[in-house]
Design a protein around this motif. Sequence first.
Motif, PDB file in Angstrom:
ATOM      1  N   LYS A 112       0.811  -1.206   0.000  1.00  0.00           N
ATOM      2  CA  LYS A 112       0.000   0.000   0.000  1.00  0.00           C
ATOM      3  C   LYS A 112       0.861   1.280   0.000  1.00  0.00           C
ATOM      4  O   LYS A 112       0.422   2.315  -0.473  1.00  0.00           O
ATOM      5  N   ASP A 145      -3.573  -3.256   6.148  1.00  0.00           N
ATOM      6  CA  ASP A 145      -2.428  -2.540   5.610  1.00  0.00           C
ATOM      7  C   ASP A 145      -2.751  -1.150   5.082  1.00  0.00           C
ATOM      8  O   ASP A 145      -1.951  -0.230   5.207  1.00  0.00           O
ATOM      9  N   GLY A 267      -7.230  -8.769  -3.293  1.00  0.00           N
ATOM     10  CA  GLY A 267      -8.292  -8.539  -2.311  1.00  0.00           C
ATOM     11  C   GLY A 267      -9.359  -7.682  -2.948  1.00  0.00           C
ATOM     12  O   GLY A 267     -10.382  -8.152  -3.427  1.00  0.00           O
ATOM     13  N   ASN A 268      -9.092  -6.375  -2.995  1.00  0.00           N
ATOM     14  CA  ASN A 268     -10.030  -5.423  -3.579  1.00  0.00           C
ATOM     15  C   ASN A 268      -9.868  -5.252  -5.088  1.00  0.00           C
ATOM     16  O   ASN A 268     -10.501  -4.393  -5.687  1.00  0.00           O
ATOM     17  N   PHE A 269      -8.990  -6.014  -5.683  1.00  0.00           N
ATOM     18  CA  PHE A 269      -8.781  -6.009  -7.128  1.00  0.00           C
ATOM     19  C   PHE A 269      -8.086  -4.730  -7.625  1.00  0.00           C
ATOM     20  O   PHE A 269      -8.079  -4.438  -8.810  1.00  0.00           O
ATOM     21  N   GLY A 270      -7.455  -3.979  -6.712  1.00  0.00           N
ATOM     22  CA  GLY A 270      -6.810  -2.738  -7.133  1.00  0.00           C
ATOM     23  C   GLY A 270      -5.467  -2.987  -7.801  1.00  0.00           C
ATOM     24  O   GLY A 270      -5.181  -2.463  -8.881  1.00  0.00           O
ATOM     25  N   ASN A 271      -4.645  -3.794  -7.150  1.00  0.00           N
ATOM     26  CA  ASN A 271      -3.302  -4.070  -7.650  1.00  0.00           C
ATOM     27  C   ASN A 271      -3.358  -4.754  -9.018  1.00  0.00           C
ATOM     28  O   ASN A 271      -2.695  -4.331  -9.972  1.00  0.00           O
ATOM     29  N   SER A 320      -5.268  -9.288   4.561  1.00  0.00           N
ATOM     30  CA  SER A 320      -5.501  -8.169   3.637  1.00  0.00           C
ATOM     31  C   SER A 320      -6.252  -8.609   2.392  1.00  0.00           C
ATOM     32  O   SER A 320      -6.596  -7.795   1.543  1.00  0.00           O
ATOM     33  N   THR A 425       3.623  -8.629  -1.739  1.00  0.00           N
ATOM     34  CA  THR A 425       2.932  -7.460  -1.208  1.00  0.00           C
ATOM     35  C   THR A 425       3.221  -7.117   0.255  1.00  0.00           C
ATOM     36  O   THR A 425       2.788  -6.072   0.724  1.00  0.00           O
TER      37      THR A 425
HETATM   38  C1  LIG Z   1      -4.048  -4.754   0.118  1.00  0.00           C
HETATM   39  C2  LIG Z   1      -3.222  -5.961   0.064  1.00  0.00           C
HETATM   40  C3  LIG Z   1      -3.463  -6.961  -0.879  1.00  0.00           C
HETATM   41  C4  LIG Z   1      -4.627  -6.900  -1.847  1.00  0.00           C
HETATM   42  O1  LIG Z   1      -4.496  -5.876  -2.796  1.00  0.00           O
HETATM   43  P1  LIG Z   1      -5.781  -5.353  -3.599  1.00  0.00           P
HETATM   44  O2  LIG Z   1      -5.274  -4.190  -4.376  1.00  0.00           O
HETATM   45  O3  LIG Z   1      -6.795  -4.964  -2.575  1.00  0.00           O
HETATM   46  O4  LIG Z   1      -6.238  -6.473  -4.440  1.00  0.00           O
HETATM   47  C5  LIG Z   1      -2.608  -8.041  -0.905  1.00  0.00           C
HETATM   48  N1  LIG Z   1      -1.589  -8.151  -0.024  1.00  0.00           N
HETATM   49  C6  LIG Z   1      -1.341  -7.215   0.907  1.00  0.00           C
HETATM   50  C7  LIG Z   1      -0.220  -7.412   1.855  1.00  0.00           C
HETATM   51  C8  LIG Z   1      -2.127  -6.086   0.969  1.00  0.00           C
HETATM   52  O5  LIG Z   1      -1.867  -5.152   1.885  1.00  0.00           O
END
Ligand SMILES: *Cc1c(COP(=O)(O)O)cnc(C)c1O
Length: 499
Positions: A112, A145, A267-271, A320, A425
């Motif tokens: 993040k 995170d 998770g939220n599909f942002g990355n 996360s 991540t």
């Molecule tokens: C936020 C997070 C993710 C998920 O990322 P998204 O962009 O929400 O899909 C994965 N791993 C870690 C450690 C994160 O902090």
Amino acid sequence: MQYISTRSKTEPVGSARAIFNGIAEDGGLYVPKLLPRLSFGELKGLLHLDYMGRAKYILSLFFTDFSKEEIDECVDSAYGSGFDTTNPAPISRSFGGISFLELWHGPTCAFKDMALQILPELMRVAVDKVGGGLKPLILAATSGDTGKAALEGFKNVKNTAIQVFYPQNGVSNMQKLQMSTQSGDNVCVTAIKGNFDDAQAGVKSLFLDEELKAELSNRGYSLSSANSINLGRLIPQIVYYFNAYCDLASEGTIDFGDSIDVAVPTGNFGNILSAYYAKLMGLPIGKLICASNKNNALKDFIRTGKYDRNRRLYKTISPSMDILVASNLERLLFTVLDGDSDKVSELMTALSEKGAYTLPEKVRQKIATMFYASHADDERTLQTIGEFFRETGYLCDTHTAVALACAKDYLQGDVFPRHILVVSTASPYKFARDVLRALEICNELPSDEFEMVEKLSTLTATPIPKPIYELKSKPVRFTEVCDVQTMRASLLDFVGAEK
Ligand SMILES: *Cc1c(COP(=O)(O)O)cnc(C)c1O
């Protein structure tokens, strides 16, 4: 570059406005009206630049209402210090066709930071341009995170304030400690009774509360978001995919022009959406491997076309990613539906009313040509960490291990051989307890978080990141716990007291 909402045909806005607003007025998400495309020559031109140079180049394609000086300043102050490496997003060595893109060298040791170190800078400029005298009050729901990274990014940034809500029992002890010890004059941290989706739904309803909006405006504030729906987070994440590709080519791991696959713990599909945007912009990316933990609504969606949030939320060792509704998926829908905002709106209404929607088969197939989805439960995640460490000496955290396991699933199939970039991540030290368990090299786990961290360092001969080491001696500042229903009151309390 103009930005439009995913849900209706509202007037397009510039990037400053989109960043300042966070979410579009119709409840939709801002998307670029037209993604920029880089020619082969332009991509090649990035090779001789460093991270900062590449970031400035990419961001200037998107933030066209920012001056060159403004973009330069934002990039320099975000990535110039605060990371423990010169390249903020370095790549590990290659392990037989797989390498790791390490996105955890920032102040909170998780990915993040890549976006949240720059978002406050972008916001500061955006406020000057379109703020109308109101100061942004950042409101965030976090599964661990995001909250900490947003707090670190915004702390003591002039003319801003930030409040973060996190699920009381939905984050790791280390994450809780990171947040409750947060420094800064303009910050507030509150635990809520509920899970992450409750926190996120609560925050969303605050954004749509007109009375609250008026009340805050009287106090000089306007609500804004630091969640991954904000464009000011999404766009900077595109940069590290370009950067990684150029680095892989420069060091000779791949030939320039070769495609790579990327595996993203999601998770939220942002990355992973940022990786998809990079692909659409012309970066040679083959498959996007969407990796989930036991909360695998996305895997089912990509494989069947049905998104169904009517399921239990499991607590996993990759917290996360413990998410039922991946908010950025809406942006993917908008693209694969060729910008049909009526259809997106219809699907989102179905999601909020029935908790589910189904894509036409043709659209599902379109997604499946670009995305591969799999999942790994906790047991396999632990196994993956242990095995990989024993085989290679490379230590990864629980989130990264989910992506690694899914990359291996992908390789089981009849696939075109390409280099795989596994997106890493978080630092393993953020999840020391589970990483230690995975290694199966100590008989008894220490009870104290910091002893675990030290033990992990001794047993694996890897250094403890400074931000984690320093946490030990920081005083706890925030202990408030509230209900979802009292989040509003908690917010008003905070800005009432804040100077
Ligand atoms: C936020 C997070 C993710 C998920 O990322 P998204 O962009 O929400 O899909 C994965 N791993 C870690 C450690 C994160 O902090």
